[in-house]
Design a protein around this motif. Structure first.
Motif, PDB file in Angstrom:
ATOM      1  N   THR A 132     -54.567 -23.080   9.255  1.00 13.43           N
ATOM      2  CA  THR A 132     -53.308 -23.421   8.596  1.00 13.43           C
ATOM      3  C   THR A 132     -52.738 -22.231   7.840  1.00 13.43           C
ATOM      4  O   THR A 132     -51.513 -22.021   7.828  1.00 13.43           O
ATOM      5  CB  THR A 132     -53.478 -24.626   7.658  1.00 13.43           C
ATOM      6  OG1 THR A 132     -54.548 -24.376   6.740  1.00 13.43           O
ATOM      7  CG2 THR A 132     -53.764 -25.896   8.447  1.00 13.43           C
TER       8      THR A 132
ATOM      9  N   ASN B 160     -49.084 -20.629   8.567  1.00  6.89           N
ATOM     10  CA  ASN B 160     -48.114 -20.445   7.483  1.00  6.89           C
ATOM     11  C   ASN B 160     -47.599 -19.009   7.469  1.00  6.89           C
ATOM     12  O   ASN B 160     -46.399 -18.750   7.359  1.00  6.89           O
ATOM     13  CB  ASN B 160     -48.758 -20.765   6.129  1.00  6.89           C
ATOM     14  CG  ASN B 160     -48.720 -22.238   5.777  1.00  6.89           C
ATOM     15  OD1 ASN B 160     -47.796 -22.958   6.136  1.00  6.89           O
ATOM     16  ND2 ASN B 160     -49.732 -22.698   5.059  1.00  6.89           N
TER      17      ASN B 160
ATOM     18  N   TYR C  80     -45.471 -18.188  10.547  1.00  8.59           N
ATOM     19  CA  TYR C  80     -44.129 -18.781  10.421  1.00  8.59           C
ATOM     20  C   TYR C  80     -43.243 -17.908   9.534  1.00  8.59           C
ATOM     21  O   TYR C  80     -42.089 -17.625   9.883  1.00  8.59           O
ATOM     22  CB  TYR C  80     -44.234 -20.184   9.850  1.00  8.59           C
ATOM     23  CG  TYR C  80     -42.900 -20.811   9.510  1.00  8.59           C
ATOM     24  CD1 TYR C  80     -41.988 -21.134  10.507  1.00  8.59           C
ATOM     25  CD2 TYR C  80     -42.552 -21.094   8.188  1.00  8.59           C
ATOM     26  CE1 TYR C  80     -40.758 -21.710  10.209  1.00  8.59           C
ATOM     27  CE2 TYR C  80     -41.332 -21.669   7.873  1.00  8.59           C
ATOM     28  CZ  TYR C  80     -40.433 -21.981   8.883  1.00  8.59           C
ATOM     29  OH  TYR C  80     -39.211 -22.556   8.577  1.00  8.59           O
TER      30      TYR C  80
ATOM     31  N   HIS D 285     -44.131 -26.066  13.828  1.00 10.35           N
ATOM     32  CA  HIS D 285     -45.431 -26.720  13.906  1.00 10.35           C
ATOM     33  C   HIS D 285     -45.589 -27.473  15.229  1.00 10.35           C
ATOM     34  O   HIS D 285     -46.685 -27.525  15.795  1.00 10.35           O
ATOM     35  CB  HIS D 285     -45.595 -27.684  12.723  1.00 10.35           C
ATOM     36  CG  HIS D 285     -46.960 -28.272  12.613  1.00 10.35           C
ATOM     37  ND1 HIS D 285     -47.234 -29.369  11.845  1.00 10.35           N
ATOM     38  CD2 HIS D 285     -48.137 -27.919  13.188  1.00 10.35           C
ATOM     39  CE1 HIS D 285     -48.519 -29.668  11.941  1.00 10.35           C
ATOM     40  NE2 HIS D 285     -49.087 -28.811  12.747  1.00 10.35           N
TER      41      HIS D 285
ATOM     42  N   PRO E 174     -49.295 -26.045  17.109  1.00  6.13           N
ATOM     43  CA  PRO E 174     -50.188 -26.996  16.435  1.00  6.13           C
ATOM     44  C   PRO E 174     -51.426 -26.294  15.888  1.00  6.13           C
ATOM     45  O   PRO E 174     -51.808 -25.221  16.362  1.00  6.13           O
ATOM     46  CB  PRO E 174     -50.556 -27.974  17.557  1.00  6.13           C
ATOM     47  CG  PRO E 174     -50.383 -27.188  18.818  1.00  6.13           C
ATOM     48  CD  PRO E 174     -49.223 -26.267  18.565  1.00  6.13           C
ATOM     49  N   VAL E 175     -52.049 -26.920  14.898  1.00  9.35           N
ATOM     50  CA  VAL E 175     -53.239 -26.336  14.292  1.00  9.35           C
ATOM     51  C   VAL E 175     -54.318 -26.090  15.348  1.00  9.35           C
ATOM     52  O   VAL E 175     -55.016 -25.069  15.318  1.00  9.35           O
ATOM     53  CB  VAL E 175     -53.767 -27.253  13.168  1.00  9.35           C
ATOM     54  CG1 VAL E 175     -55.094 -26.726  12.627  1.00  9.35           C
ATOM     55  CG2 VAL E 175     -52.742 -27.353  12.041  1.00  9.35           C
TER      56      VAL E 175
ATOM     57  N   ASP F 136     -46.203 -23.249   1.837  1.00 13.49           N
ATOM     58  CA  ASP F 136     -47.241 -23.989   2.556  1.00 13.49           C
ATOM     59  C   ASP F 136     -46.573 -25.175   3.249  1.00 13.49           C
ATOM     60  O   ASP F 136     -46.129 -26.113   2.594  1.00 13.49           O
ATOM     61  CB  ASP F 136     -48.330 -24.469   1.598  1.00 13.49           C
ATOM     62  CG  ASP F 136     -49.475 -25.177   2.323  1.00 13.49           C
ATOM     63  OD1 ASP F 136     -49.399 -25.324   3.557  1.00 13.49           O
ATOM     64  OD2 ASP F 136     -50.444 -25.576   1.644  1.00 13.49           O
TER      65      ASP F 136
ATOM     66  N   PHE G   2     -47.981 -27.297   5.315  1.00 12.80           N
ATOM     67  CA  PHE G   2     -48.922 -28.318   5.749  1.00 12.80           C
ATOM     68  C   PHE G   2     -49.282 -29.282   4.631  1.00 12.80           C
ATOM     69  O   PHE G   2     -49.262 -28.935   3.450  1.00 12.80           O
ATOM     70  CB  PHE G   2     -50.202 -27.670   6.287  1.00 12.80           C
ATOM     71  CG  PHE G   2     -50.008 -26.876   7.536  1.00 12.80           C
ATOM     72  CD1 PHE G   2     -49.883 -27.508   8.769  1.00 12.80           C
ATOM     73  CD2 PHE G   2     -49.928 -25.491   7.491  1.00 12.80           C
ATOM     74  CE1 PHE G   2     -49.705 -26.779   9.930  1.00 12.80           C
ATOM     75  CE2 PHE G   2     -49.751 -24.748   8.644  1.00 12.80           C
ATOM     76  CZ  PHE G   2     -49.633 -25.396   9.865  1.00 12.80           C
TER      77      PHE G   2
ATOM     78  N   ASP H  21     -53.871 -33.638   5.247  1.00 14.27           N
ATOM     79  CA  ASP H  21     -54.561 -33.964   6.500  1.00 14.27           C
ATOM     80  C   ASP H  21     -54.630 -32.752   7.428  1.00 14.27           C
ATOM     81  O   ASP H  21     -55.654 -32.529   8.092  1.00 14.27           O
ATOM     82  CB  ASP H  21     -53.856 -35.120   7.214  1.00 14.27           C
ATOM     83  CG  ASP H  21     -54.030 -36.447   6.500  1.00 14.27           C
ATOM     84  OD1 ASP H  21     -54.914 -36.532   5.621  1.00 14.27           O
ATOM     85  OD2 ASP H  21     -53.273 -37.384   6.802  1.00 14.27           O
ATOM     86  N   ASP H  22     -53.549 -31.977   7.483  1.00 14.38           N
ATOM     87  CA  ASP H  22     -53.546 -30.775   8.324  1.00 14.38           C
ATOM     88  C   ASP H  22     -54.543 -29.751   7.810  1.00 14.38           C
ATOM     89  O   ASP H  22     -55.267 -29.120   8.587  1.00 14.38           O
ATOM     90  CB  ASP H  22     -52.147 -30.151   8.361  1.00 14.38           C
ATOM     91  CG  ASP H  22     -51.157 -30.990   9.148  1.00 14.38           C
ATOM     92  OD1 ASP H  22     -51.523 -31.462  10.234  1.00 14.38           O
ATOM     93  OD2 ASP H  22     -50.028 -31.169   8.667  1.00 14.38           O
ATOM     94  N   HIS H  23     -54.581 -29.582   6.498  1.00 13.46           N
ATOM     95  CA  HIS H  23     -55.535 -28.624   5.935  1.00 13.46           C
ATOM     96  C   HIS H  23     -56.973 -29.068   6.197  1.00 13.46           C
ATOM     97  O   HIS H  23     -57.849 -28.240   6.485  1.00 13.46           O
ATOM     98  CB  HIS H  23     -55.293 -28.462   4.435  1.00 13.46           C
ATOM     99  CG  HIS H  23     -54.088 -27.642   4.098  1.00 13.46           C
ATOM    100  ND1 HIS H  23     -53.914 -26.356   4.558  1.00 13.46           N
ATOM    101  CD2 HIS H  23     -52.990 -27.920   3.349  1.00 13.46           C
ATOM    102  CE1 HIS H  23     -52.770 -25.866   4.104  1.00 13.46           C
ATOM    103  NE2 HIS H  23     -52.184 -26.804   3.369  1.00 13.46           N
TER     104      HIS H  23
ATOM    105  N   GLY I 146     -57.787 -28.256   9.647  1.00 13.66           N
ATOM    106  CA  GLY I 146     -58.009 -26.821   9.752  1.00 13.66           C
ATOM    107  C   GLY I 146     -59.364 -26.415   9.222  1.00 13.66           C
ATOM    108  O   GLY I 146     -60.044 -25.559   9.800  1.00 13.66           O
TER     109      GLY I 146
END
Length: 298
Positions: A136, A140, A143, A159, A163-164, A262, A264, A267-269, A272
């Motif tokens: 993640t 970041n 991006y 995203h 995707p992660v 950030d 994310f 849940d995404d973190h 990751g």
């Protein structure tokens, strides 16, 4: 000194893992390293017209006019009297952000093939060195880099394309390890970069030359703050197309008053975290790969 005495190391990145900091730190000691038998070549050597690694060594995607000399002659020219040649150029293995608008399924898909072709052209194995980063945090930063490059899209869209799960360092390292012509592979976490700096340099240029290299005392490419991203998107929507990302980074720099961007959620973190831990565990198990760990002795 015979040709058989020569070793070659290639720091291939990855992007957004303090590559520029390492490259500029090495450049400050280039004369001392040369005296110690190491010739270092970085972006300053490979990003001029007709001077890419592809062009210099006659690889696929090279200039249509072809190389000016044979790969062996080019290698000899760059070697001079050195026992080790060191390259650092993260763009060799691929781009950070693909211009295609299709979801990324694999990072740096041509990395292993390109290293193999270079090793074949040089007629000797290449030691490969690579920094990796939490998925993640990597996305970041990637991006923000895209925004500063002028390709402005909302993070949600970015995203979708990135995707992660597309950040799979185990897949990349395994492909590099299996590639013909690759010697030793050395990997470290970006998160450990400052602590491991002397060991990274030693793996790259050798212990004697590494003792001459001092890390720069500042970050080179700071990312964007949340406010800078928001303002970049807002101004882009109003058809302001100047270098918004760079301007907003200067106006609203990351710091106490402007938290780092950030995109994310928790849940995404968490995903990751789990992916990164799994990838690192797998990399540690790969034969022929040295994973630099600050908790383990040298």
């Amino acid at each position: 000194m015979s040709a058989d005495d020569l070793t070659i190391a290639f720091h291939i990145g990855a992007h957004k893992t303090a590559t520029t900091h390492l490259q500029r730190s090495l450049m400050k000691s280039v004369e001392g390293m040369a005296a110690a038998g190491v010739r270092y070549y970085g972006p300053q050597d490979f990003r001029l017209p007709g001077r890419s690694i592809f062009a210099l060594f006659g690889l696929k995607d090279a200039s249509p006019v072809g190389p000016r000399r044979s790969p062996q002659a080019q290698l000899a020219l760059m070697r001079k009297d050195a026992a080790r040649i060191v390259f650092s150029e993260e763009n060799f293995i691929g781009v950070l952000n693909s211009p295609r608008r299709l979801p990324v399924k694999q990072r740096y898909p041509h990395a292993a093939t390109r290293i193999s072709r270079l090793a074949a052209a040089m007629e000797r194995p290449i030691d490969v060195l690579l920094g990796i980063r939490h998925p993640t945090a990597f996305l970041n930063s990637a991006y923000c880099q895209q925004l500063m490059g002028g390709r402005v899209v909302p993070f949600a869209r970015y995203h979708q394309i990135n995707p992660v799960k597309s950040v799979d360092w185990l897949d990349l390292v395994a492909r590099l390890r299996a590639a013909e012509g690759v010697g030793q592979v050395t990997v470290w976490r970006y998160e450990d970069y400052a602590t491991l700096f002397p060991r990274i340099c030693s793996a790259l240029v050798g212990a004697r030359a590494a003792s001459l290299v001092r890390p720069l005392d500042r970050r080179i490419h700071e990312g964007l703050s949340a406010e800078a991203v928001s303002e970049t998107l807002a101004r882009h929507a109003k058809d302001q197309t100047e270098k918004l990302g760079f301007a907003m980074r200067k106006t609203m720099p990351v710091g106490p008053d402007h938290p780092r961007f950030d995109g994310f959620g928790p849940d995404d973190h968490a995903a990751g975290d789990a992916a990164y831990a799994h990838q690192i565990a797998g990399i540690r198990e790969l034969s022929g790969v040295t994973f630099l760990d600050p908790d383990q002795p040298e």
